[in-house]
Every structure is written in C-alpha cells, then in structure tokens.
Motif scaffolding. Structure first.
Motif, PDB file in Angstrom:
ATOM      1  N   LEU A 151      25.775  97.374  28.968  1.00  0.00           N
ATOM      2  CA  LEU A 151      26.457  96.295  29.675  1.00  0.00           C
ATOM      3  C   LEU A 151      27.930  96.622  29.861  1.00  0.00           C
ATOM      4  O   LEU A 151      28.507  97.408  29.097  1.00  0.00           O
ATOM      5  N   PRO A 152      28.575  96.007  30.858  1.00  0.00           N
ATOM      6  CA  PRO A 152      30.042  96.100  30.956  1.00  0.00           C
ATOM      7  C   PRO A 152      30.666  95.422  29.751  1.00  0.00           C
ATOM      8  O   PRO A 152      29.969  94.775  28.954  1.00  0.00           O
ATOM      9  N   GLY A 153      31.974  95.531  29.604  1.00  0.00           N
ATOM     10  CA  GLY A 153      32.622  94.985  28.417  1.00  0.00           C
ATOM     11  C   GLY A 153      33.323  93.658  28.596  1.00  0.00           C
ATOM     12  O   GLY A 153      33.726  93.035  27.614  1.00  0.00           O
ATOM     13  N   VAL A 154      33.467  93.200  29.836  1.00  0.00           N
ATOM     14  CA  VAL A 154      34.191  91.948  30.081  1.00  0.00           C
ATOM     15  C   VAL A 154      33.356  90.765  29.584  1.00  0.00           C
ATOM     16  O   VAL A 154      32.222  90.572  30.037  1.00  0.00           O
ATOM     17  N   PRO A 155      33.868  89.964  28.654  1.00  0.00           N
ATOM     18  CA  PRO A 155      33.071  88.893  28.052  1.00  0.00           C
ATOM     19  C   PRO A 155      32.440  87.932  29.055  1.00  0.00           C
ATOM     20  O   PRO A 155      31.300  87.512  28.875  1.00  0.00           O
ATOM     21  N   TYR A 156      33.170  87.546  30.132  1.00  0.00           N
ATOM     22  CA  TYR A 156      32.588  86.579  31.067  1.00  0.00           C
ATOM     23  C   TYR A 156      31.497  87.211  31.934  1.00  0.00           C
ATOM     24  O   TYR A 156      30.775  86.495  32.630  1.00  0.00           O
TER      25      TYR A 156
END
Length: 417
Positions: A151-156
């Motif tokens: 997954l990407p790392g940006v929480p939203y």
C-alpha cells in the motif's frame, strides 16, 4: 487464526520525522476480523532490505502488509523489490492507468498525468486494488497460499484501502474466527497488586479467552479477548467472565466496555444529563481537545478557555489578584477559583481547571517544572489535587495531566452514583 506481519517502509519513519500511525490502524482493523499481528518492521527504502524483510515476514505470518515507498517514478524501489522477490516483471496495467487518468481528470490535473503514468506500472502477477484517494494503487501478490499487500504510505489513502477493500477481501478468502473484546478500566490499584488480586480468575479463563494488561497513565485497562465461530456466544462468554471479575476489583472499576477515557466520560455525562466546561492553563487546550474528540460532545461540553496569561485568569475567570499575590498562580487556591469562575462563565454543572508548569523552564513564580494543580468542581462541591511529573516532556505532560483529570472526574461520578 491467521497471523499478519506489517512492514513500514521509509527513511522518514526511521528518522523520527514522521510518526507511523498506519500500523496502529491496520493492526486494529485486522484484529476485528480475527487476524493477529505478530510483528511490525520499520525499514528503509532499499531493495535488498525490503526483500530480506519480506522473507522474514513470510516465515512469521500468512499475510504481509507493507505501507510506504510507492512513488510516481519508474525506479520505485518497493515495487521493484516486490517484483524481484516474486520473480516477476513490472508492466503497464491498462485498467490501473484508466483509473489513474480518470482520477487526475476529476481533479483537473491532466498536465501531470504523464509523470504519474509510472504508477500504473505494476508486477504482472499482482492483483490490483484501485486507490480512490491517491495515485498509487495497492498491489497484492500471492504465493503458496500466503498474501502480500503493498500500500502507499499516506494515512488517508491507507484507511479506505484497508477498510473498504482489503478487509472485505480477507473475510471472503479465509474462514476467519470472530474476535470479541471487552475493556475493564481499573484505577487506584498498582498493576502488580491487581495481577495478584485477579490471578485465580485469570488462570481459570477458558482457552479461547486471553487477558492483556494495558497501563495508561494511572489507569490499567484489562483487555479481555475471546475468539470463536459464533459472535453472540463470545459476547455472552465475555459478559459472564466480567461478572466473575467485578467482585474482586469492584471498588476500582470505572468502566466495563469503553476503551478511551474521554468516551467513558461521554457515556456517563450523557446518562446523567450533566454539562461540562474547562479552564486550562498548563494543559494548553489539551483537556478540551480530548473531550471534544468524541462525537456528540456538544450535548454536554459547553465550552472552554485557555487562560494562559495570569491577567486572563483574573479578567475572565475572576480569580482574585490577592489570591495570586499570596499563593502564586500555580497553587491549589488559584485552581479552585479558576474552576468556580469557569462554572459561572459557562453555567455548567461541572467545571475542570488546570494550572501548572509544563516546562522546560520554571514558572514565573519559581514553581518546579512538572508541578500542576487541578480542580474538579461538581455543582457547589470541589476537589483540588496536585501532581508532580518532572520527568515528562512538555507534550507528554499536557496529555498525561488531561488524561488524569478526566479519569478522576469519571471516578468521582461513578462512585457517587
């Protein structure tokens, strides 16, 4: 039960520049569907390190979830490391590119589409979960019945991918046991004494139940978790065990369901139809922030004031100048007058006040760093307490004191039922 391993990728996490909130969120979501996180790795964005960590992760768990390291360039190391690990190639995925193009067009960003086109390149063996809140997709690889999600790392971006896509996928793919959890919050008893007090009860728990001790400030959360195939039976099981526990610690229990102290307070204030206000100095608004973090808090929290300067304590909260001159601004007398003034200002049943020295320097009146007085005023009765926490850094001090004030208020309200 399936085991999971989380891998956080990024030098910004290792350097302390960014806090890893993804792992906490993912672990909680997996726990809710009966998947236990057994290890969390935090590593740099280096191909060999990523590959070695994936090897270790697959030895520990059935499900691997990585976050971070997915950038808009073709030489992205995470994607390349995953492709090499699974002996795969990276190629343009037309469906992902079409999704990316539509995403960019909706945001009027077509001029940078070509630059982001590289994010539509994925390992050819991967199953893609499209990202509806960013440009990097989630890629899943499967080998010998074990899964890796990248997954990407940006929480939203992480949260909707986990909640809306990955969790439902895992529930459909595996026959998972239910996990049901209850939290019993205990105050006024040291953890070691608590453990001795409930030892026989703990040893007699059924095999499918486990107990964890989770200290939070001066509160101990007893987390009781049950696993099994029937959710209703598990809930009944937990209720029966808590009934056995309560006689052993009944004088120290402030809640038997909610986790967060501010949510426990919310339930009590709502049930009792009481209103609340805050007057803060050394906590800098942290107390009000915690209280209003609960949805629906406007029903009972009428407002707060951060009277940081001494003159605001006297001007707005009507603290007497002579009280400050005689006892100093960091004193139990000033805390008490702040609470009374706050209650009158907001016309609430309850008011809370804090005055102290958060640091790193001493207060204007020479009080030591870590000194705090706080008052809990309910109707016309008040209790003022003192804490001395010189070892805590400024932000930790503010949060600890706020937790303690709310916890003490809960204890008073529970004991006066």
């Amino acid at each position: 039960m399936k085991n999971a391993v989380l891998i956080t990728i990024g030098d910004e996490i290792l350097s302390g520049s960014t806090v890893d909130t993804n792992s906490n969120f993912i672990a909680a979501e997996l726990k809710n569907i009966g998947i236990k996180v057994v290890q969390i790795f935090t590593i740099s964005d280096q191909i060999e390190i990523i590959k070695k960590t994936i090897t270790s992760a697959f030895e520990l768990g059935d499900i691997i979830i990585t976050t971070g390291g997915l950038g808009p360039t073709r030489d992205d190391k995470t994607k390349k490391a995953i492709a090499e690990f699974f002996n795969d190639e990276i190629a343009l995925d037309e469906e992902t590119f079409a999704h990316l193009k539509a995403y960019m067009e909706r945001r009027g960003r077509t001029e940078i589409l070509e630059r982001n086109r590289e994010q539509a390149f994925v390992p050819t063996k991967s199953k893609v979960f499209q990202n509806h809140f960013g440009t990097a997709p989630c890629m899943m690889m499967e080998e010998n019945g074990k899964l890796l999600f990248s997954l990407p790392g940006v929480p939203y971006e992480v949260k909707p991918l986990i909640k809306d896509q990955i969790v439902p996928y895992l529930k459909d793919k595996f026959s998972l046991h239910y996990l049901s959890t209850r939290i019993v919050s205990v105050v006024g008893i040291p953890e070691s004494v608590l453990a001795d007090t409930i030892e026989n009860w703990e040893l007699a728990l059924p095999e499918n139940l486990s107990l964890s001790y989770l200290p939070v400030g001066t509160r101990v959360k007893l987390r009781l978790t049950a696993s099994g195939e029937d959710e209703n039976i598990l809930k009944q099981q937990l209720e029966e065990e808590i009934k056995k526990l309560l006689p052993l610690v009944k004088d120290h229990v402030i809640a038997t369901s909610q986790d967060r102290i501010e949510k426990i307070l919310a339930d009590i204030l709502t049930e009792k139809k009481l209103t609340l206000s805050t007057a803060e100095s050394c906590t800098g608004g942290e107390l009000a922030k915690m209280i209003t973090s609960v949805s629906g808090s406007s029903k009972y929290f009428l407002g707060g004031i951060v009277s940081y300067a001494t003159e605001k304590k006297t001007d707005i909260l009507k603290v007497k100048k002579e009280t400050v001159e005689e006892f100093t601004v960091v004193s139990d007398q000033v805390a008490a007058e702040m609470a009374e003034g706050c209650q009158q200002l907001f016309h609430t049943d309850i008011s809370l006040s804090t005055t102290g020295v958060a640091g790193p320097g001493k207060g204007e009146d020479g009080k030591e760093v870590g000194t705090v007085f706080y008052t809990i005023r309910i109707h016309d009765k008040e209790v003022t307490s003192r804490l001395y926490m010189p070892h805590l850094e400024r932000q930790d001090f503010m949060h600890f004191v706020s937790q303690k004030v709310i916890q003490d208020l809960v204890a008073v309200l529970v004991n006066n039922q």
